[in-house]
Design an enzyme around this catalytic site. Structure first.
Site, mmCIF file in Angstrom:
data_model
loop_
_atom_site.group_PDB
_atom_site.id
_atom_site.type_symbol
_atom_site.label_atom_id
_atom_site.label_comp_id
_atom_site.label_asym_id
_atom_site.label_seq_id
_atom_site.Cartn_x
_atom_site.Cartn_y
_atom_site.Cartn_z
ATOM 1 N N ASP A 301 0.862 -1.169 0.000
ATOM 2 C CA ASP A 301 0.000 0.000 0.000
ATOM 3 C C ASP A 301 0.904 1.227 0.000
ATOM 4 O O ASP A 301 1.744 1.382 0.883
ATOM 5 C CB ASP A 301 -0.888 -0.016 1.242
ATOM 6 C CG ASP A 301 -1.824 1.164 1.272
ATOM 7 O OD1 ASP A 301 -2.476 1.425 0.252
ATOM 8 O OD2 ASP A 301 -1.884 1.831 2.314
ATOM 9 N N THR A 303 0.601 4.557 0.512
ATOM 10 C CA THR A 303 0.577 5.507 1.615
ATOM 11 C C THR A 303 0.966 4.816 2.922
ATOM 12 O O THR A 303 0.376 3.814 3.306
ATOM 13 C CB THR A 303 -0.816 6.123 1.758
ATOM 14 O OG1 THR A 303 -1.197 6.699 0.510
ATOM 15 C CG2 THR A 303 -0.831 7.183 2.838
ATOM 16 N N ASP A 538 -1.674 0.134 6.587
ATOM 17 C CA ASP A 538 -1.703 0.837 7.869
ATOM 18 C C ASP A 538 -3.070 1.408 8.202
ATOM 19 O O ASP A 538 -3.294 1.870 9.318
ATOM 20 C CB ASP A 538 -0.668 1.964 7.904
ATOM 21 C CG ASP A 538 -0.955 3.045 6.877
ATOM 22 O OD1 ASP A 538 -1.816 2.828 6.000
ATOM 23 O OD2 ASP A 538 -0.323 4.114 6.950
#
Length: 790
Positions: A301, A303, A538
């Protein structure tokens, strides 16, 4: 530390909290981040192998002499070493789990306070923000567009809107909005005691490595019984005394038992946890170390993984004819009581420019969600304002959308500030008119490019997936040197069919505008192709994919929900730690395979020798010839096993290795252990028969000759297994050989072990047997077909 409450509910007073604490109405459960000491001692002492060895040692002590029971020392070693290593791992897990444990916000005495979830008392008012994990159960008392993901409880992926009076349950988490609920079911009454604590528990989840070892143990256990009976019968035919028969039988059984294999496997896992713990990496399940070593696809991912937490506002660009953009942004920021990183960056930018809250009165707020890609606020006198993705809110041919695409291609993140005639979280936005573009600059991790290059060299395919625009994701990937970054795929145009989706995933690397459910679909499609998939994330939008992947990796600063379902948590958010996790996994798998080669070689030659002796003795008895006693006493087996397997295996199990993990553990071990065991057993049996015929059974020469032969070939097998060679491995093999030689040359040691210095004939015979055994083993390794060597 407390802050003013953003709600009219004052919560419990300090006196009310104290009364509930005295009454035991506290959210305390038996937190088990690892096994308690009693369970560790019990698991390391009370094992099937320890039990079998203990019974055999007791038999020898009853029917023989204590030196022949020395092999039982492995029970003490297994227990002490295993317990020490697991206690070290326990301390590491407990310490890191405490760091990783998310705190809860409660309202008390009219202010919010962050407390440990275990200190929540009944009737506490608990605040909820996006990403919060719900740890107790109770009814909602206030809701501002509160949306809860209950997928971990119900399996339904769609968020559930919660209004006052609705129930929230522990194990779910907040995806949008804010709210307040009353803690009604706490401690063991809530789902938290079963679900939340599960995430940080020390577990022994099954793995290919552990399953393979367990199958070995089970098979060997079944083989030992008939072989032992056959050996007893054969030795009774030859020996006059029942006591000697029993001791000889035990001597034949002991080499069959891979007594240290389970111990060294546990030690390797435990040491891996400790080493990774020193790098701020929390391994929440032991086999997770093995998981990343087997991974061949890593989904990242963007970000929070390739970019650092937070971002900076580079520019706010008003569009032609627009007015009041800065004032509207300030109003949006002021209306958001739970800002995400984007809103926090805007708040910092406005504060630097001196733009404060304009005081616009709020009618309704629409919090950001990863599914909508926008947030908004409806004001009393200033209309409805939205902030979100240009390619979601604007038409593709809108000039503002085209300008946003150009900026995104430069690696910038672009949001559009717009007004709308109407907007709701259920029906979307209508009558959108762009007013300004907000240009944000993401912070790339300095170690990201190097880490991606590492995975490329190791043959691990990387898939970069993000909810951002394809152009922005592709730009970031290009800056990091990712191959295929120029061919970014827009996930909104991906096929729904899993097989077609898998084709696109195999052919491409970078994906933008990926929805949370699509991340889960990505994992499933790749797994259907036989891929072992690791997923990093996250945020709350990553939870479903983390949960379904073969290995979920969460960032320590990420949402509590993401951390709770991941098997590995990078507590310092350092993406560059992943290569160390891979290295630890490969060390564990590679070294345990080496150790298994040694222990299973011993098992094979133990079984083969017992069968040869038993069948030979029965045949000799039928033919009326002299009987064939078993060649070794238990003390001989202890000596040989210690210096060809036990001691060297301990060092090899903890050595560094860089071999890539492969499937087929059982097949590879058997393809080495069976021929290696036979190469040990056959020459040993032949030279023993020849020595018996020449020297008779009265002295120790036949046993000594057989012991030298077996030890030498087993030492050669150790040298082969120890590859690749380093100076300390040469030293280890040489030291083991030297210790055995000293046992022969030191008189009192030889007398204790009942071994004598061999004469010229015995030495020559042993040398020929050793050369033939090693030669056969080397020939097998060199000339065997390539498909057998893999």
């Amino acid at each position: 530390m407390t802050t003013p409450v953003l709600t009219g509910n004052p919560g419990l007073t300090a006196a009310e909290v104290a009364r509930r604490e005295e009454a035991g109405q506290v959210n305390e459960t038996k937190r088990r981040t690892s096994r308690p000491l009693s369970a560790i001692l019990r698991a390391n002492f009370i094992t099937p192998i320890n039990g079998l060895i203990g019974v055999l040692a007791a038999i020898v002590l009853v029917f023989g002499s204590w030196p022949d029971a020395l092999f039982a020392g492995v029970i003490i070693a297994n227990t002490i070493i295993g317990t020490i290593q697991e206690l070290r791992a326990k301390r590491t897990l407990d310490r890191l789990s405490l760091i990783n444990r998310a705190r809860s916000r409660v309202v008390r005495d009219g202010a919010t306070a962050e407390i440990d979830p275990a200190r929540i008392v009944r009737d506490d008012s608990v605040l909820l923000h996006p990403g919060d994990r719900i740890v107790v159960d109770g009814p909602v008392t206030e809701s501002r567009n509160l949306e809860i993901d209950e997928s971990l409880l119900t399996g339904e992926a769609d968020p559930v809107a919660k209004a006052p009076g609705d129930e929230v349950r522990s194990g779910s988490f907040v995806v949008a909005g804010t709210g307040l609920f009353r803690a009604e079911k706490i401690g063991t009454e809530s789902y938290a005691s079963k679900l939340v604590e599960e995430a940080s528990r020390f577990t022994r989840t099954d793995s290919e490595l552990q399953n393979g070892i367990n199958r070995f143990i089970k098979l060997i256990s079944w083989l030992i019984i008939p072989i032992a009976i056959l050996l007893i019968v054969s030795q009774l035919q030859e020996l006059e005394g029942f006591r000697a028969t029993i001791v000889s039988t035990v001597a034949g059984i002991v080499p069959m038992i891979p007594e240290g294999l389970v111990l060294l496997t546990s030690i390797a896992f435990a040491v891996g946890i400790i080493r990774l713990g020193q790098r701020k990496c929390l391994v929440q399940e032991l086999p997770a170390i093995e998981g990343l070593a087997r991974t061949d696809v890593l989904c990242l991912d963007k970000t929070g993984t390739l970019t650092e937490g937070g971002m900076d506002v580079q520019d706010v660009r008003p569009l032609p004819g627009a007015t009041g953009a800065d004032e509207a942004l300030a109003a949006l920021v002021a209306a958001d009581d739970s800002p995400n990183p984007t809103m926090q960056a805007l708040a910092d930018h406005l504060r630097e420019n001196g733009d404060g809250d304009p005081g616009w009165r709020v009618i309704d707020t629409m919090p950001f969600s990863s599914a909508r890609k926008w947030s908004g606020v409806r004001f009393t006198d200033n209309g409805t304002w939205l902030l979100g993705a240009p390619d979601v809110l604007l038409a593709p041919d809108d000039p503002a959308a085209l300008e946003a695409d150009l900026l995104g291609a430069e690696g910038l993140r672009v949001l559009v500030l717009a007004t709308a005639e109407s907007a709701t979280t259920t029906d979307g936005a209508a009558g959108v008119r762009p007013q300004a573009l907000v240009v944000l600059r993401q912070r790339l991790r300095t170690t990201a490019a190097e880490t991606l290059e590492y995975f490329k060299e190791q043959g691990v395919r990387v898939k970069i997936i993000s909810g951002d625009s394809p152009a922005a994701v592709g730009a970031v990937a290009s800056q990091l040197g990712v191959e295929g970054a120029g061919d970014t795929v827009d996930a909104r145009r991906l096929p729904d069919d899993p097989e077609e989706l898998a084709e696109v995933l195999e052919a491409n690397t970078v994906f933008g505008r990926v929805q949370p459910q699509q991340k889960r679909d990505f994992v499933g499609a790749l797994q259907a192709r036989g891929r072992t998939v690791a997923m990093t994330g996250d945020g709350v939008n990553d939870v479903l994919a983390l949960k379904d992947s073969d290995l979920g990796i969460a960032m320590g600063s990420g949402s509590p929900a993401a951390r709770s379902v991941a098997q590995i948590v990078l507590l310092d958010d350092e993406f560059a730690t992943l290569p160390h996790v891979v290295a630890e996994g490969r060390r564990v798998l590679g070294n345990i395979e080496r150790v298994a080669n040694l222990f299973l070689t011993k098992t094979v030659y133990g079984i083969a020798l017992a069968l040869f002796i038993a069948l030979g003795a029965v045949g000799a008895w039928i033919a009326g010839n002299d009987q064939i006693p078993y060649p070794f006493l238990p003390r001989h087996a202890t000596l040989i096993n210690a210096f060809t397997i036990g001691i060297p295996a301990f060092f090899l199990a903890l050595a560094p290795t860089f071999d890539r993990a492969r499937t087929g553990f059982i097949g590879r071990v058997l393809r080495f252990a069976i021929p290696a065991g036979l190469c040990c057993a056959i020459p040993t049996f032949i030279v023993y028969l020849l020595s018996l015929a020449r020297d008779g059974t009265a002295g120790d020469l036949p046993q000594t000759t057989a012991a030298i032969t077996l030890f030498s070939i087993a030492l050669a097998a150790l040298a082969i297994v120890a590859k690749p060679y380093t100076w300390w491995k040469f030293g280890l093999v040489a030291a083991c050989g030297g210790c055995f030689a000293l046992a022969l040359f030191i008189p009192f040691v030889g007398d204790f072990l009942k071994l004598s210095l061999p004469g010229a004939w015995n030495t020559t015979a042993a040398a020929i047997a050793v050369a033939s055994g090693i030669g056969a083993l080397v020939m097998w390794l060199v000339v065997r077909p390539k498909h057998l060597a893999s």
